[in-house]
Design an enzyme around this catalytic site. Structure first.
Site, short mmCIF file in Angstrom:
data_model
loop_
_atom_site.label_atom_id
_atom_site.label_comp_id
_atom_site.label_asym_id
_atom_site.label_seq_id
_atom_site.Cartn_x
_atom_site.Cartn_y
_atom_site.Cartn_z
N GLY A 11 0.82 -1.20 0.00
CA GLY A 11 0.00 0.00 0.00
C GLY A 11 0.86 1.26 0.00
O GLY A 11 1.89 1.31 0.65
N ARG A 72 1.15 -5.32 -5.39
CA ARG A 72 1.39 -6.53 -4.61
C ARG A 72 1.72 -7.64 -5.60
O ARG A 72 1.17 -7.69 -6.69
CB ARG A 72 0.17 -6.88 -3.76
CG ARG A 72 -0.25 -5.71 -2.86
CD ARG A 72 -1.34 -6.10 -1.88
NE ARG A 72 -1.90 -4.93 -1.23
CZ ARG A 72 -1.37 -4.31 -0.19
NH1 ARG A 72 -0.24 -4.76 0.32
NH2 ARG A 72 -1.96 -3.26 0.35
N ASP A 103 5.14 -4.92 6.12
CA ASP A 103 5.72 -6.20 6.52
C ASP A 103 5.92 -7.15 5.35
O ASP A 103 6.92 -7.88 5.30
CB ASP A 103 4.89 -6.85 7.63
CG ASP A 103 3.42 -7.02 7.24
OD1 ASP A 103 3.01 -6.56 6.16
OD2 ASP A 103 2.68 -7.61 8.04
N SER A 105 6.61 -6.28 2.31
CA SER A 105 7.79 -5.76 1.61
C SER A 105 9.06 -6.17 2.34
O SER A 105 10.08 -6.48 1.71
CB SER A 105 7.70 -4.23 1.52
OG SER A 105 6.50 -3.82 0.91
N THR A 125 4.14 2.79 5.50
CA THR A 125 2.75 2.35 5.65
C THR A 125 2.03 3.29 6.60
O THR A 125 2.59 3.72 7.60
CB THR A 125 2.66 0.91 6.20
OG1 THR A 125 1.31 0.62 6.57
CG2 THR A 125 3.56 0.72 7.41
N ASP A 127 -0.35 2.43 8.44
CA ASP A 127 -0.92 1.67 9.56
C ASP A 127 -0.09 1.75 10.84
O ASP A 127 -0.59 1.42 11.91
CB ASP A 127 -1.07 0.19 9.16
CG ASP A 127 -1.95 0.00 7.94
OD1 ASP A 127 -2.84 0.85 7.73
OD2 ASP A 127 -1.75 -0.98 7.20
N ASP A 129 2.16 -0.24 11.80
CA ASP A 129 2.10 -1.59 12.37
C ASP A 129 3.42 -2.35 12.23
O ASP A 129 3.44 -3.58 12.30
CB ASP A 129 0.97 -2.40 11.71
CG ASP A 129 1.16 -2.54 10.20
OD1 ASP A 129 2.04 -1.87 9.62
OD2 ASP A 129 0.41 -3.34 9.59
N ARG A 171 -5.70 -1.95 8.98
CA ARG A 171 -5.65 -3.42 8.95
C ARG A 171 -5.90 -3.98 10.35
O ARG A 171 -6.94 -3.71 10.94
CB ARG A 171 -4.32 -3.92 8.39
CG ARG A 171 -4.09 -3.58 6.93
CD ARG A 171 -3.02 -4.44 6.31
NE ARG A 171 -1.76 -4.37 7.04
CZ ARG A 171 -0.71 -5.14 6.77
NH1 ARG A 171 -0.78 -6.05 5.81
NH2 ARG A 171 0.42 -5.00 7.45
N LYS A 213 -25.13 15.89 27.28
CA LYS A 213 -24.33 15.77 26.06
C LYS A 213 -25.24 15.30 24.93
O LYS A 213 -25.90 14.26 25.03
CB LYS A 213 -23.18 14.79 26.27
CG LYS A 213 -22.18 14.75 25.13
CD LYS A 213 -21.00 13.86 25.50
CE LYS A 213 -19.95 13.81 24.40
NZ LYS A 213 -19.37 15.13 24.13
#
Length: 319
Positions: A11, A72, A103, A105, A125, A127, A129, A171, A213
């Protein structure tokens, strides 16, 4: 080392272009030639390789996405695909590679190193992550995009006195939801790393309504589930009118923030420094503001954990 290659894979993320620019210009500064591989590992297999010079990376530091394109590639996971990629590398005289991605990659970068091509991974990325780094390239831009959306949605949520559920990307990681939720003042944040209790969330919403609220923002990481499903459950348990917004791929685009541009530039330059020494099989990360190079094997085998102190803070501030 006389010639290196650079590719982006998986991505896309804001700041990838800044990283490419840093790799190319740092290499040329040190007298190393650079080639760009288009469309990630697929380009290595098909030989989609182009020479790069200073002009190739002019006026790209502010642009999102990647000028080398990305894809990909299932074929690279096979022995045959890897052999084709190695043939391309040898044909073009590439002695080292810089791979920018997540990851998947990194796994490819590890394969190249094991097959004799020193390769450095850069964490590209949104993410956030990737283990062994506090931040990945593109994460800061993504959460700022989410914060901007939260601010706008809150305006209409206030006007109509509604509960809004916002689904964000990531993800199986909850970092985007967590950081953007804290910065955006979300009433509840649902992340995959922490068990979600819909009843507790609804109780919090009801307590807020009892004290006057009239609107709430619920941030949901995609790894938890569909935002529309969460919205339906809230409606079933409260009877309140609930709206759902799925931000989607808007989070991947846009001009990278100053933080991401600087991070990508520092990481790209360090990758070249490592390859100059003949070092491969490393992933560049930033920990406590300091750049570090970690064995890719270690990165791939280390569980990634979110900042749970930030999650606890979110619970306190959204009381």
């Amino acid at each position: 080392m006389k010639r290196i290659g650079v590719l982006t894979s998986g991505g896309d993320s804001p700041g990838m272009n800044a990283a490419i620019r840093a790799v190319v210009r740092s290499a040329i500064y040190h007298g190393i030639e650079v080639v760009g591989v288009k469309r990630g590992y697929q380009g290595l297999i098909t030989g989609d390789v182009v020479p790069m010079d200073l002009g190739s990376v002019a006026d790209i530091i502010h642009r999102g996405g990647t000028i080398l394109f990305t894809a990909r590639c299932e074929e690279f996971k096979t022995e045959e695909g890897q052999n084709k990629a190695l043939a391309t590398i040898r044909e073009h005289g590439i002695e080292g590679m810089v791979v920018i991605g997540g990851d998947g990659s990194y796994r490819g970068a590890n394969v190249l190193t094991q097959k004799g091509i020193p390769t450095i991974g850069l964490p590209g990325t949104i993410d956030n992550d990737i283990p062994c780094t506090d931040f990945t390239i593109g994460f800061d831009t993504a959460i700022n995009t989410v914060i901007e959306a939260i601010d706008k949605i809150r305006d209409t949520a206030t006007s109509h006195e509604r509960t809004y559920v916002i689904e964000v990307m990531g993800r199986n990681a909850g970092d985007i939801a967590l950081w953007a939720g804290v910065a955006g003042g979300a009433e509840s944040i649902l992340i995959p790393e922490e068990p979600s209790n819909i009843d507790q969330m609804v109780d919090k919403l009801k307590r807020g309504a009892a004290r006057g609220k009239r609107h709430s923002i619920i941030l949901v990481a995609e790894g938890v589930g569909k935002g529309f499903e969460i919205g339906e459950k809230i409606h079933e348990k409260t009877g309140w009118e609930t709206r759902v917004t799925v931000l989607g791929h808007i989070q991947r685009g846009g001009s990278p923030t100053a933080f991401d541009r600087t991070l990508a530039s520092r990481m790209g330059s360090m990758a070249v420094d490592l390859l100059k020494k003949g070092t491969g099989g490393r992933a560049v990360g930033i920990i406590g503001g300091v750049l570090q190079a970690t064995d890719i094997d270690r990165v791939l085998s280390t569980p990634r954990k979110p900042n749970m102190s930030l999650y606890s803070l979110a619970s306190v501030l959204s009381i």
